[in-house]
Design an enzyme around this catalytic site. Structure first.
Site, PDB file in Angstrom:
ATOM      1  N   HIS A   1      15.742  23.013 -29.213  1.00  0.00           N
ATOM      2  CA  HIS A   1      15.281  23.648 -27.971  1.00  0.00           C
ATOM      3  C   HIS A   1      14.845  22.567 -26.980  1.00  0.00           C
ATOM      4  O   HIS A   1      13.775  21.967 -27.125  1.00  0.00           O
ATOM      5  CB  HIS A   1      14.122  24.617 -28.224  1.00  0.00           C
ATOM      6  CG  HIS A   1      13.722  25.383 -27.002  1.00  0.00           C
ATOM      7  ND1 HIS A   1      14.195  26.657 -26.728  1.00  0.00           N
ATOM      8  CD2 HIS A   1      12.922  25.059 -25.951  1.00  0.00           C
ATOM      9  CE1 HIS A   1      13.703  27.081 -25.582  1.00  0.00           C
ATOM     10  NE2 HIS A   1      12.914  26.124 -25.079  1.00  0.00           N
TER      11      HIS A   1
ATOM     12  N   TYR B   1       9.884  28.092 -10.084  1.00  0.00           N
ATOM     13  CA  TYR B   1       9.184  26.802 -10.041  1.00  0.00           C
ATOM     14  C   TYR B   1      10.189  25.724  -9.650  1.00  0.00           C
ATOM     15  O   TYR B   1      11.403  25.905  -9.800  1.00  0.00           O
ATOM     16  CB  TYR B   1       8.547  26.455 -11.404  1.00  0.00           C
ATOM     17  CG  TYR B   1       9.530  26.314 -12.543  1.00  0.00           C
ATOM     18  CD1 TYR B   1      10.182  25.106 -12.803  1.00  0.00           C
ATOM     19  CD2 TYR B   1       9.815  27.398 -13.375  1.00  0.00           C
ATOM     20  CE1 TYR B   1      11.097  24.984 -13.845  1.00  0.00           C
ATOM     21  CE2 TYR B   1      10.728  27.280 -14.425  1.00  0.00           C
ATOM     22  CZ  TYR B   1      11.361  26.075 -14.648  1.00  0.00           C
ATOM     23  OH  TYR B   1      12.273  25.946 -15.680  1.00  0.00           O
TER      24      TYR B   1
ATOM     25  N   ASP C   1      11.256  21.162 -26.819  1.00  0.00           N
ATOM     26  CA  ASP C   1      11.049  21.829 -25.525  1.00  0.00           C
ATOM     27  C   ASP C   1      10.961  20.828 -24.369  1.00  0.00           C
ATOM     28  O   ASP C   1      10.518  21.161 -23.280  1.00  0.00           O
ATOM     29  CB  ASP C   1       9.827  22.754 -25.513  1.00  0.00           C
ATOM     30  CG  ASP C   1       9.826  23.672 -24.300  1.00  0.00           C
ATOM     31  OD1 ASP C   1      10.921  24.013 -23.802  1.00  0.00           O
ATOM     32  OD2 ASP C   1       8.729  24.018 -23.812  1.00  0.00           O
TER      33      ASP C   1
HETATM   34  C1  0GY Z   1      10.503  26.896 -22.314  1.00  0.00           C
HETATM   35  C2  0GY Z   1       9.408  27.589 -21.656  1.00  0.00           C
HETATM   36  C3  0GY Z   1       9.243  27.865 -20.339  1.00  0.00           C
HETATM   37  C4  0GY Z   1      10.230  27.781 -19.325  1.00  0.00           C
HETATM   38  C5  0GY Z   1      11.544  28.015 -19.468  1.00  0.00           C
HETATM   39  O1  0GY Z   1      13.702  28.305 -18.710  1.00  0.00           O
HETATM   40  C6  0GY Z   1      12.531  28.069 -18.389  1.00  0.00           C
HETATM   41  O2  0GY Z   1      12.167  27.919 -17.226  1.00  0.00           O
HETATM   42  O3  0GY Z   1      12.052  28.233 -20.648  1.00  0.00           O
HETATM   43  C7  0GY Z   1       7.924  28.344 -19.912  1.00  0.00           C
HETATM   44  O4  0GY Z   1       7.542  28.108 -18.771  1.00  0.00           O
HETATM   45  O5  0GY Z   1       7.212  28.940 -20.757  1.00  0.00           O
HETATM   46  O6  0GY Z   1      10.991  27.318 -23.341  1.00  0.00           O
HETATM   47  O7  0GY Z   1      10.922  25.888 -21.779  1.00  0.00           O
END
Ligand code: 0GY
Length: 306
Positions: free
Chosen positions: A33, A51, A259
């Site tokens: 991930h 964002y 992440d």
């Molecule tokens: C993650 C979590 C987040 C964001 C996203 O795709 C994304 O913008 O997944 C979050 O802000 O919790 O898994 O990266």
């Protein structure tokens, strides 16, 4: 061109000098991930994004992969790119066989486009139900996408917050392809691991044997905060019982990822080396580590290589 995008106020950039993990990853480990952002000058962010991040390029991701000791990445389309999968696909293609992708696919996408994504290395789509990240999704359209991807052998990655699960569970259980849950369904870790909320989540995993779970994002779920920078394995202690419970009960259906580049963190930016050092606290045995980091992600994303 990049200056057109002004970073979200308070946005924390990814760690530029992560420590080298003390925990040595098993050979062939997969970071299952992670994301790429832009670079915005080449891959502009989507107008509907919630964002505006810093850039986080494929080369920076591959450098982190090598630094931490991973062999492969699963690159998940980030919401800041909307349904324009170009940056993710470019990264997956550039990595050769060492990356797979998870795309955002909207209803009405053609079969030809799906085949193109498949050929590039995409193996799943992500349905995101986190309201601060995306606008409300039409369930009928999602069901349509699920049916359309089924013949490709893809799966659906689902991202939701714990309080949303009771409303969404029946929808998830009716989807015709394997499911992968992001970040353990984002439990409130101040609640008991044996309490109703997390039991409800475990019941979702128990309901079908093709629901996988990413035991990820202690830095996002922790309330206790980051570890003192000692490199000790039991950092992010308050998240450990939740991840440990999932690994113990579903050792063959868990995945782990960094992440990176950690979107939307405002309190602290993790040192990715310390995140890797967290793994043995949730998967203490060599057999659990091998399943979590190698065998499970290979079965899901590179079955032809087994
Ligand atoms: C993650 C979590 C987040 C964001 C996203 O795709 C994304 O913008 O997944 C979050 O802000 O919790 O898994 O990266």
């Amino acid at each position: 061109m990049a200056s057109e995008f002004v970073k979200t106020p308070g946005w924390l950039d990814w760690h530029t000098e992560p420590s080298r993990p003390r925990f040595v990853l098993p050979s062939g480990a997969v970071d299952a991930h992670c994301h790429v952002f832009g670079p915005a000058a080449e891959f502009p962010f989507a107008p509907e994004r919630k964002y505006s991040p810093c850039d986080a390029s494929k080369d920076q991701l591959f450098a982190l992969r090598d630094h931490l000791g991973f062999t492969r990445n699963v690159i998940v389309q980030a919401t800041c790119h909307g349904a324009d999968n170009s940056a993710m696909v470019d990264a997956v293609r550039s990595a050769g066989r060492r990356a797979r992708g998870v795309a955002t696919v909207t209803p009405g996408t053609s079969d030809d486009e799906l085949r193109r994504l498949d050929e590039a290395g995409v193996r799943g789509v992500r349905f995101n139900f986190v309201r601060r990240l995306v606008d409300t999704l039409p369930m009928d359209g999602l069901r349509q996408v699920a049916e359309q991807i089924a013949p490709l052998g893809w799966h659906i990655v689902i991202y939701f917050e714990a309080q949303e699960l009771p409303e969404l569970a029946d929808f998830f259980l009716g989807l015709p392809v394997p499911l992968v849950v992001d970040h353990m369904g984002r439990p409130d870790v101040t609640r008991p691991v044996d309490g109703a909320e997390f039991t409800g989540f475990l019941d979702l995993l128990r309901a079908r044997d093709d629901i996988w779970c990413k035991v990820t994002c202690p830095e996002r779920l922790t309330v206790g905060g980051p570890p003192a920078l000692t490199g000790e394995q039991a950092a992010y202690r308050d998240v450990v019982p939740f991840a440990r419970r999932v690994v113990e009960e579903f050792p063959d259906r868990v995945l782990w990822g960094t992440d990176w580049p950690h979107p939307n963190l405002t309190d602290h930016m993790p040192d990715d080396g310390l995140l890797v050092d967290w793994i043995p606290s949730i998967a203490p045995t060599a057999a659990e580590q091998q399943a979590l980091l190698v065998d499970n992600p290979m079965r899901l994303y590179w079955p032809e290589e087994l």
